[in-house]
Design a protein around this motif. Sequence first.
Motif, PDB file in Angstrom:
ATOM      1  N   SER A  28      44.503  33.700  26.731  1.00 17.77           N
ATOM      2  CA  SER A  28      45.692  33.852  26.964  1.00 17.77           C
ATOM      3  C   SER A  28      46.364  33.002  28.181  1.00 17.77           C
ATOM      4  CB  SER A  28      45.991  35.134  27.082  1.00 17.77           C
ATOM      5  OG  SER A  28      45.619  36.048  25.700  1.00 17.77           O
ATOM      6  N   VAL A  29      45.540  32.997  29.274  1.00 22.43           N
ATOM      7  CA  VAL A  29      45.934  32.217  30.396  1.00 22.43           C
ATOM      8  C   VAL A  29      45.804  30.935  30.211  1.00 22.43           C
ATOM      9  CG1 VAL A  29      45.233  31.794  32.797  1.00 22.43           C
ATOM     10  CG2 VAL A  29      45.210  34.094  32.132  1.00 22.43           C
ATOM     11  N   LYS A  30      45.159  30.303  29.337  1.00 19.52           N
ATOM     12  CA  LYS A  30      44.762  29.027  29.051  1.00 19.52           C
ATOM     13  C   LYS A  30      45.860  28.370  28.286  1.00 19.52           C
ATOM     14  CE  LYS A  30      39.902  28.273  29.263  1.00 19.52           C
ATOM     15  NZ  LYS A  30      38.655  27.746  28.142  1.00 19.52           N
ATOM     16  N   SER A  31      46.423  29.550  27.294  1.00 23.22           N
ATOM     17  CA  SER A  31      47.648  29.269  26.334  1.00 23.22           C
ATOM     18  C   SER A  31      48.743  29.016  27.303  1.00 23.22           C
ATOM     19  CB  SER A  31      47.781  30.452  25.253  1.00 23.22           C
ATOM     20  OG  SER A  31      48.823  30.294  24.604  1.00 23.22           O
ATOM     21  N   ARG A  32      48.925  30.153  27.978  1.00 26.90           N
ATOM     22  CA  ARG A  32      50.166  30.009  28.886  1.00 26.90           C
ATOM     23  C   ARG A  32      50.344  28.788  29.837  1.00 26.90           C
ATOM     24  NH1 ARG A  32      52.491  35.186  31.958  1.00 26.90           N
ATOM     25  NH2 ARG A  32      52.858  35.317  29.857  1.00 26.90           N
ATOM     26  N   ASP A  33      49.296  28.017  30.391  1.00 27.76           N
ATOM     27  CA  ASP A  33      49.024  27.138  31.063  1.00 27.76           C
ATOM     28  C   ASP A  33      49.466  25.717  30.272  1.00 27.76           C
ATOM     29  OD1 ASP A  33      48.283  28.401  33.281  1.00 27.76           O
ATOM     30  OD2 ASP A  33      46.172  27.894  33.076  1.00 27.76           O
ATOM     31  N   ARG A  34      48.803  25.794  29.171  1.00 25.11           N
ATOM     32  CA  ARG A  34      49.202  24.849  28.259  1.00 25.11           C
ATOM     33  C   ARG A  34      50.772  24.860  27.836  1.00 25.11           C
ATOM     34  NH1 ARG A  34      46.811  20.745  28.257  1.00 25.11           N
ATOM     35  NH2 ARG A  34      46.812  21.274  30.314  1.00 25.11           N
ATOM     36  N   LYS A  35      51.365  25.904  27.623  1.00 28.47           N
ATOM     37  CA  LYS A  35      52.724  26.177  27.422  1.00 28.47           C
ATOM     38  C   LYS A  35      53.698  25.540  28.425  1.00 28.47           C
ATOM     39  CE  LYS A  35      54.048  30.309  26.529  1.00 28.47           C
ATOM     40  NZ  LYS A  35      54.497  31.539  25.857  1.00 28.47           N
ATOM     41  N   MET A  36      53.226  25.770  29.842  1.00 22.22           N
ATOM     42  CA  MET A  36      53.998  25.257  30.875  1.00 22.22           C
ATOM     43  C   MET A  36      53.793  23.728  31.069  1.00 22.22           C
ATOM     44  SD  MET A  36      55.293  27.921  32.066  1.00 22.22           S
ATOM     45  CE  MET A  36      55.742  28.394  33.597  1.00 22.22           C
ATOM     46  N   VAL A  37      52.697  23.198  30.797  1.00 24.48           N
ATOM     47  CA  VAL A  37      52.548  21.918  30.698  1.00 24.48           C
ATOM     48  C   VAL A  37      53.506  20.983  29.623  1.00 24.48           C
ATOM     49  CG1 VAL A  37      50.854  19.792  30.510  1.00 24.48           C
ATOM     50  CG2 VAL A  37      50.202  21.930  31.897  1.00 24.48           C
ATOM     51  N   GLY A  38      53.637  21.780  28.522  1.00 22.64           N
ATOM     52  CA  GLY A  38      54.393  21.138  27.421  1.00 22.64           C
ATOM     53  C   GLY A  38      53.623  20.898  26.419  1.00 22.64           C
ATOM     54  N   ASP A  39      52.263  21.190  26.233  1.00 19.83           N
ATOM     55  CA  ASP A  39      51.329  20.963  25.080  1.00 19.83           C
ATOM     56  C   ASP A  39      51.618  22.175  24.071  1.00 19.83           C
ATOM     57  OD1 ASP A  39      49.417  20.109  23.588  1.00 19.83           O
ATOM     58  OD2 ASP A  39      47.843  20.680  24.701  1.00 19.83           O
ATOM     59  N   MET A  40      52.489  22.115  23.167  1.00 18.94           N
ATOM     60  CA  MET A  40      52.573  23.308  22.348  1.00 18.94           C
ATOM     61  C   MET A  40      51.305  23.269  21.394  1.00 18.94           C
ATOM     62  SD  MET A  40      54.977  24.716  23.419  1.00 18.94           S
ATOM     63  CE  MET A  40      55.973  24.323  24.877  1.00 18.94           C
ATOM     64  N   THR A  41      50.666  22.109  21.021  1.00 22.46           N
ATOM     65  CA  THR A  41      49.818  22.253  20.015  1.00 22.46           C
ATOM     66  C   THR A  41      48.426  23.093  20.708  1.00 22.46           C
ATOM     67  OG1 THR A  41      50.300  20.226  18.958  1.00 22.46           O
ATOM     68  CG2 THR A  41      48.105  21.039  18.325  1.00 22.46           C
ATOM     69  N   GLY A  42      48.058  22.347  21.984  1.00 19.65           N
ATOM     70  CA  GLY A  42      46.929  23.432  22.535  1.00 19.65           C
ATOM     71  C   GLY A  42      47.206  24.642  22.872  1.00 19.65           C
ATOM     72  N   ALA A  43      48.590  25.262  23.252  1.00 16.75           N
ATOM     73  CA  ALA A  43      49.049  26.562  23.477  1.00 16.75           C
ATOM     74  C   ALA A  43      48.939  27.317  22.377  1.00 16.75           C
ATOM     75  CB  ALA A  43      50.397  26.560  23.919  1.00 16.75           C
ATOM     76  N   ARG A  44      49.175  26.531  21.182  1.00 17.07           N
ATOM     77  CA  ARG A  44      49.103  27.638  20.000  1.00 17.07           C
ATOM     78  C   ARG A  44      47.637  27.809  19.541  1.00 17.07           C
ATOM     79  NH1 ARG A  44      51.965  24.013  16.905  1.00 17.07           N
ATOM     80  NH2 ARG A  44      53.988  24.913  17.656  1.00 17.07           N
ATOM     81  N   THR A  45      46.680  26.759  19.835  1.00 22.17           N
ATOM     82  CA  THR A  45      45.273  26.879  19.469  1.00 22.17           C
ATOM     83  C   THR A  45      44.715  28.002  20.477  1.00 22.17           C
ATOM     84  OG1 THR A  45      45.105  24.678  18.914  1.00 22.17           O
ATOM     85  CG2 THR A  45      43.244  25.594  19.569  1.00 22.17           C
ATOM     86  N   TYR A  46      44.944  27.916  21.664  1.00 25.32           N
ATOM     87  CA  TYR A  46      44.532  29.058  22.531  1.00 25.32           C
ATOM     88  C   TYR A  46      45.042  30.462  22.188  1.00 25.32           C
ATOM     89  CZ  TYR A  46      42.215  25.693  25.570  1.00 25.32           C
ATOM     90  OH  TYR A  46      41.465  24.781  26.020  1.00 25.32           O
ATOM     91  N   ALA A  47      46.336  30.383  21.744  1.00 29.52           N
ATOM     92  CA  ALA A  47      47.113  31.814  21.720  1.00 29.52           C
ATOM     93  C   ALA A  47      46.492  32.095  20.209  1.00 29.52           C
ATOM     94  CB  ALA A  47      48.414  31.718  21.458  1.00 29.52           C
ATOM     95  N   SER A  48      46.194  31.322  19.253  1.00 33.62           N
ATOM     96  CA  SER A  48      45.442  31.803  17.955  1.00 33.62           C
ATOM     97  C   SER A  48      43.964  32.347  18.261  1.00 33.62           C
ATOM     98  CB  SER A  48      45.330  30.789  17.028  1.00 33.62           C
ATOM     99  OG  SER A  48      44.664  31.208  16.034  1.00 33.62           O
ATOM    100  N   THR A  49      43.390  31.898  19.076  1.00 34.44           N
ATOM    101  CA  THR A  49      41.927  32.219  19.752  1.00 34.44           C
ATOM    102  C   THR A  49      42.049  33.765  20.470  1.00 34.44           C
ATOM    103  OG1 THR A  49      41.101  30.078  19.833  1.00 34.44           O
ATOM    104  CG2 THR A  49      39.964  31.873  20.813  1.00 34.44           C
ATOM    105  N   ALA A  50      43.190  33.699  21.164  1.00 33.65           N
ATOM    106  CA  ALA A  50      43.367  34.949  21.973  1.00 33.65           C
ATOM    107  C   ALA A  50      43.701  36.117  21.014  1.00 33.65           C
ATOM    108  CB  ALA A  50      44.333  34.687  22.951  1.00 33.65           C
ATOM    109  N   LYS A  51      44.429  36.048  19.950  1.00 32.75           N
ATOM    110  CA  LYS A  51      44.885  36.848  19.135  1.00 32.75           C
ATOM    111  C   LYS A  51      43.734  37.255  18.186  1.00 32.75           C
ATOM    112  CE  LYS A  51      48.241  37.575  15.166  1.00 32.75           C
ATOM    113  NZ  LYS A  51      49.111  37.044  14.313  1.00 32.75           N
ATOM    114  N   CYS A  52      42.935  36.479  17.858  1.00 33.32           N
ATOM    115  CA  CYS A  52      41.518  36.910  17.015  1.00 33.32           C
ATOM    116  C   CYS A  52      40.665  37.665  17.938  1.00 33.32           C
ATOM    117  CB  CYS A  52      40.908  35.300  16.672  1.00 33.32           C
ATOM    118  SG  CYS A  52      39.536  35.823  15.534  1.00 33.32           S
TER     119      CYS A  52
END
Length: 117
Positions: free
Chosen positions: A60-84
């Motif tokens: 989740s923290v990695k997803s938030r970091d990717r979202k702050m950088v602007g990498d929405m694809t990476g943020a979505r991937t990390y968020a999906s893993t965190a959800k699972c």
Amino acid sequence: MFQQEHKIPAMEAPQDSFPVTTTVVTIHTETAVPDHIVWSLFNTIFMNWCCLGFMAFAYSVKSRDRKMVGDMTGARTYASTAKCLNIWALVLGLLLTITFIIFFVAGSLMISQTISE
């Protein structure tokens, strides 16, 4: 005569010589990527079986970091893993907690029957 007194004049377009300009605002709906950090924090504190809650929090923290950088694809991937991981941590945590409660109640009943005999 009554109708003529209360007529409202029609609105007419302005007769200016300036060109009419318009502004278009495009709102991207892809920027709303949930990072599940609150759910991960809950699982880390209360349902941390096999460290799944902690791993979900890390993703989740990695997803938030990717979202702050602007990498929405990476943020979505990390968020999906965190959800699972959050789903697995919650299901496993609830099953193990219910199993421990059942064993505790059954053990207490067996001890009370042994003492009463």
